[in-house]
Structures are given as C-alpha cells and as structure tokens.
Scaffold this motif. Structure first.
Motif, PDB file in Angstrom:
ATOM      1  N   ASN A   3       0.843  -1.196   0.000  1.00 52.17           N
ATOM      2  CA  ASN A   3       0.000   0.000   0.000  1.00 52.17           C
ATOM      3  C   ASN A   3       0.884   1.254   0.000  1.00 52.17           C
ATOM      4  OD1 ASN A   3       0.682   0.679   2.786  1.00 52.17           O
ATOM      5  ND2 ASN A   3      -0.665  -1.003   3.385  1.00 52.17           N
ATOM      6  N   TYR A  21      -2.700   7.679  -5.743  1.00 57.46           N
ATOM      7  CA  TYR A  21      -3.280   6.497  -5.109  1.00 57.46           C
ATOM      8  C   TYR A  21      -4.764   6.704  -4.823  1.00 57.46           C
ATOM      9  CZ  TYR A  21       1.161   4.180  -4.792  1.00 57.46           C
ATOM     10  OH  TYR A  21       2.329   3.540  -5.120  1.00 57.46           O
ATOM     11  N   VAL A  22      -5.133   7.904  -4.409  1.00 55.33           N
ATOM     12  CA  VAL A  22      -6.556   8.203  -4.179  1.00 55.33           C
ATOM     13  C   VAL A  22      -7.312   8.117  -5.503  1.00 55.33           C
ATOM     14  CG1 VAL A  22      -8.201   9.986  -3.463  1.00 55.33           C
ATOM     15  CG2 VAL A  22      -6.123   9.577  -2.104  1.00 55.33           C
ATOM     16  N   TRP A  25      -7.846   4.520  -6.441  1.00 56.51           N
ATOM     17  CA  TRP A  25      -8.906   3.913  -5.634  1.00 56.51           C
ATOM     18  C   TRP A  25     -10.270   4.306  -6.169  1.00 56.51           C
ATOM     19  CZ3 TRP A  25     -12.822   5.989  -2.623  1.00 56.51           C
ATOM     20  CH2 TRP A  25     -13.517   5.072  -1.803  1.00 56.51           C
ATOM     21  N   HIS A  26     -10.429   5.562  -6.540  1.00 50.60           N
ATOM     22  CA  HIS A  26     -11.714   6.025  -7.081  1.00 50.60           C
ATOM     23  C   HIS A  26     -12.040   5.326  -8.401  1.00 50.60           C
ATOM     24  CE1 HIS A  26     -13.064   9.058  -4.285  1.00 50.60           C
ATOM     25  NE2 HIS A  26     -11.826   9.538  -4.206  1.00 50.60           N
ATOM     26  N   GLU A  28     -11.169   2.270  -9.243  1.00 48.50           N
ATOM     27  CA  GLU A  28     -11.464   0.858  -9.025  1.00 48.50           C
ATOM     28  C   GLU A  28     -11.391   0.525  -7.537  1.00 48.50           C
ATOM     29  OE1 GLU A  28      -9.741  -3.287 -10.717  1.00 48.50           O
ATOM     30  OE2 GLU A  28      -9.534  -1.519 -11.992  1.00 48.50           O
ATOM     31  N   PRO A  29     -12.406   0.955  -6.756  1.00 44.01           N
ATOM     32  CA  PRO A  29     -12.338   0.775  -5.306  1.00 44.01           C
ATOM     33  C   PRO A  29     -12.322  -0.685  -4.840  1.00 44.01           C
ATOM     34  CG  PRO A  29     -14.471   1.667  -5.940  1.00 44.01           C
ATOM     35  CD  PRO A  29     -13.617   1.639  -7.172  1.00 44.01           C
ATOM     36  N   THR A  32     -12.691  -2.053  -0.951  1.00 41.57           N
ATOM     37  CA  THR A  32     -11.763  -1.689   0.121  1.00 41.57           C
ATOM     38  C   THR A  32     -11.976  -0.236   0.501  1.00 41.57           C
ATOM     39  OG1 THR A  32     -10.121  -3.203  -0.803  1.00 41.57           O
ATOM     40  CG2 THR A  32      -9.319  -1.552   0.727  1.00 41.57           C
ATOM     41  N   GLU A  33     -12.010   0.035   1.787  1.00 36.90           N
ATOM     42  CA  GLU A  33     -12.127   1.425   2.224  1.00 36.90           C
ATOM     43  C   GLU A  33     -10.827   2.157   1.887  1.00 36.90           C
ATOM     44  OE1 GLU A  33     -13.791   2.303   6.049  1.00 36.90           O
ATOM     45  OE2 GLU A  33     -14.796   0.347   6.101  1.00 36.90           O
ATOM     46  N   LEU A  34     -10.950   3.455   1.630  1.00 33.46           N
ATOM     47  CA  LEU A  34      -9.792   4.233   1.199  1.00 33.46           C
ATOM     48  C   LEU A  34      -8.662   4.198   2.214  1.00 33.46           C
ATOM     49  CD1 LEU A  34      -8.348   6.024  -0.811  1.00 33.46           C
ATOM     50  CD2 LEU A  34      -9.630   7.979   0.087  1.00 33.46           C
ATOM     51  N   TYR A  37      -6.853   1.019   1.776  1.00 32.55           N
ATOM     52  CA  TYR A  37      -6.140   1.023   0.493  1.00 32.55           C
ATOM     53  C   TYR A  37      -4.824   1.798   0.606  1.00 32.55           C
ATOM     54  CZ  TYR A  37      -5.392   1.635  -4.540  1.00 32.55           C
ATOM     55  OH  TYR A  37      -4.863   1.636  -5.810  1.00 32.55           O
ATOM     56  N   LEU A  38      -4.869   2.912   1.339  1.00 33.32           N
ATOM     57  CA  LEU A  38      -3.675   3.732   1.528  1.00 33.32           C
ATOM     58  C   LEU A  38      -2.728   3.145   2.573  1.00 33.32           C
ATOM     59  CD1 LEU A  38      -5.316   7.277   1.501  1.00 33.32           C
ATOM     60  CD2 LEU A  38      -4.003   6.205  -0.347  1.00 33.32           C
TER      61      LEU A  38
END
Length: 104
Positions: A3, A21-22, A25-26, A28-29, A32-34, A37-38
């Motif tokens: 991560n 990275y944000v 995530w947006h 292709e989430p 997973t909660e952000l 993910y981070l």
C-alpha cells in the motif's frame, strides 16, 4: 501488493504521490475502504483528512513503530526554531479526539 504507506517507507514512492493512489482507488475501489487502500488506520486517515500536512508524521510513525501521537509529541518537544506550524491543527485535533474518547 504494497500500500501507499508501505511504499513510502520503502522509498518507492513520494508523499506527493498520495493523490495518484486516491485517484486509483476512485477508479477501481474494489470494496476496500480508502484508508485501508492507503495503508492508514482510521484515526490516521481522519487526521490526514483534516490536515494533509500530517502525512509525513504518519509515515514516520509507521517507520519507527510508534503512534502518530508519539511522533507529534516528539515534534513538540523540539525547540521552537526547529518546528513549523503545519502539525498544530493535527495536534489540536488529536487532543480533542482523545478528550472525547475517539482516539486509542
């Protein structure tokens, strides 16, 4: 897959890369909660959302195996000339979260 926080610690990405990275995530989430993910704990993510300047303290806490609170406290123990004002909001927020039972 590593991560964002792990990659920063390993020196494989820069703090400024967090927006990429944000964005990823947006796009292709994947359920997973952000914050997961981070690679952040929820309280770290909350601090970062309120004050993005806290990010170096989050990474340093993970690198040293300490809490963000400990790293910020160490920072405030430095002489005034060695500090900047950026983490002040984060310090105040941590104090408020602790007072209201929202900080571990």
């Amino acid at each position: 897959m590593s991560n964002f926080i792990e990659l920063c610690i390993a020196g494989k990405c820069l703090l400024d890369d967090i927006d990429d990275y944000v964005d990823a995530w947006h796009e292709e989430p994947g359920g997973t909660e952000l914050h997961d993910y981070l690679g952040m704990h929820k309280n770290e993510y909350t601090l970062w959302m309120v004050d993005p300047d806290i990010l170096p303290f989050i990474v340093e806490a993970r690198r040293k195996g300490k809490t963000v609170s400990e790293i910020v406290e160490e920072f405030y123990a430095l002489p005034m000339a060695a500090r900047s004002e950026s983490p002040e909001k984060a310090h105040e927020l941590m104090q408020w979260l602790k007072k209201n039972g929202h900080w571990n």
